[in-house]
Write an enzyme that holds these catalytic residues in place. Structure first.
Site, short mmCIF file in Angstrom:
data_model
loop_
_atom_site.label_atom_id
_atom_site.label_comp_id
_atom_site.label_asym_id
_atom_site.label_seq_id
_atom_site.Cartn_x
_atom_site.Cartn_y
_atom_site.Cartn_z
N GLY A 29 5.20 -15.14 1.33
CA GLY A 29 3.52 -15.08 0.89
C GLY A 29 2.52 -16.57 0.73
N ASN A 30 1.54 -16.53 1.01
CA ASN A 30 0.42 -17.71 1.15
C ASN A 30 -0.64 -17.28 0.81
OD1 ASN A 30 -0.03 -17.44 3.76
ND2 ASN A 30 2.15 -18.03 3.80
N GLY A 47 7.79 -23.51 2.14
CA GLY A 47 9.08 -23.10 2.00
C GLY A 47 9.22 -23.77 0.39
N SER A 75 1.81 -24.77 4.34
CA SER A 75 2.76 -23.36 4.39
C SER A 75 2.77 -23.17 6.71
CB SER A 75 2.02 -22.16 4.34
OG SER A 75 2.06 -20.92 4.50
N SER A 76 3.75 -22.87 7.05
CA SER A 76 3.83 -23.13 7.56
C SER A 76 2.81 -21.69 8.44
CB SER A 76 5.36 -22.36 9.06
OG SER A 76 5.50 -20.95 8.08
N HIS A 96 -1.34 -13.76 2.19
CA HIS A 96 -1.39 -13.22 3.87
C HIS A 96 0.08 -12.92 2.76
CE1 HIS A 96 1.61 -12.60 6.21
NE2 HIS A 96 2.37 -13.77 6.80
N HIS A 98 3.90 -10.53 2.28
CA HIS A 98 5.19 -9.18 3.00
C HIS A 98 5.02 -7.93 2.23
CE1 HIS A 98 6.74 -11.68 7.44
NE2 HIS A 98 5.06 -12.84 6.18
N ASP A 121 -13.24 2.42 -1.70
CA ASP A 121 -13.79 1.76 -2.55
C ASP A 121 -13.46 1.13 -1.77
OD1 ASP A 121 -14.55 3.87 -4.69
OD2 ASP A 121 -12.76 3.22 -5.78
N HIS A 172 4.48 -7.65 11.38
CA HIS A 172 4.51 -8.59 11.38
C HIS A 172 3.68 -8.69 10.18
CE1 HIS A 172 3.48 -13.36 10.29
NE2 HIS A 172 4.19 -12.90 9.43
N TYR A 230 -21.13 1.44 -9.29
CA TYR A 230 -20.02 0.82 -10.25
C TYR A 230 -19.93 -0.01 -10.98
CZ TYR A 230 -15.11 0.64 -10.96
OH TYR A 230 -13.98 0.51 -10.90
ZN ZN Z 1 4.37 -13.78 7.18
#
Ligand code: ZN
Length: 233
Positions: A29-30, A47, A75-76, A96, A98, A121, A172, A230
């Site tokens: 994740g990034n 990595g 990041s890739s 991003h 997973h 919401d 993905h 709210y």
């Molecule tokens: Zn990914």
């Protein structure tokens, strides 16, 4: 004195929220933090695990995609982030991950219907899922085309990225964004919870119906409408 210190701090703080919220293991994740005035963003180095991250390891990248001041590789997924900052004006952070339930919906290639008010919401419509990427696009530039696929999905479905701050990339996983990097992580966490709830709903009742429009509207508007009430104002 590092001129990008505060941007790197924002990116670092948001990145370490990913393991804290159980949104990814290892390096899956990034998060990036965008500075529109200087047209650069800070992003997680490629990595490097979350426990080895520090403010100094965040990589600054310009809007041409070139690292500005770092020995570490970004990041890739950097090109995906760059396309989203370019084409979704107003967003200042992207996450991003997973996370498991969001990935499951992405792998099923299914948009997430609005089954309940938790979803409503945060977005008054289904969470979109992109089509699967073509072979030519993968060969051209996979990460950049992932960004293009998201932008094209929003354009063709006439979705507003300010009103729907999350998407599933088919096969993905999830991308989420916000007006700050921290808000993009929050939206990634919301997306995971909403995907989990939707999955459980379908497990209990495979023909479960989406929430009726009058309840969706009520929940969206009490948080985001012009007469929102709210929270503490
Ligand atoms: Zn990914």
């Amino acid at each position: 004195m590092d001129p990008y210190k505060s941007l790197k701090e924002e990116a670092y703080e948001a990145n370490i929220e990913i393991p804290r919220r159980n949104l990814a293991i290892y390096t899956w994740g990034n998060v990036s933090a965008f500075d529109p005035d200087r047209a650069v963003f800070a992003i997680k180095p490629s990595g490097v695990s979350y426990e080895n991250l520090s403010v100094e390891t965040m990589v600054i990248v310009d809007m041409a995609g070139a690292p500005v001041d770092s020995k570490l590789k970004p990041s890739s997924d950097t090109e995906t982030h760059r396309v989203l900052y370019r084409d979704f004006p107003g967003i200042r952070g992207i996450t991003h991950t997973h996370s498991v339930y969001a990935v499951a919906w992405a792998q099923a290639r299914r948009p997430v219907p609005v089954y309940g008010t938790t979803h409503a919401d945060h977005g008054a419509e289904e969470i979109p899922c992109t089509p699967i990427m073509s072979e030519e696009a993968v060969q051209r530039n996979y990460e950049l085309e992932t960004g293009n696929l998201i932008v094209e999905t929003f354009r063709s479905q006439k979705k507003d990225p300010a009103a729907m701050p999350m998407v599933l990339v088919a096969g993905h996983g999830p991308f989420a964004w916000g007006s700050t990097p921290a808000q993009s992580v929050y939206h990634a966490a919301v997306l995971e919870e909403v995907c989990k709830m939707a999955h459980l709903t379908l497990a209990l009742k495979p023909d479960a119906e989406p929430l009726p429009p009058h309840i969706i509207r009520k929940h969206w508007e009490r948080k985001h409408g012009k007469n929102a009430y709210y929270g503490q104002r």
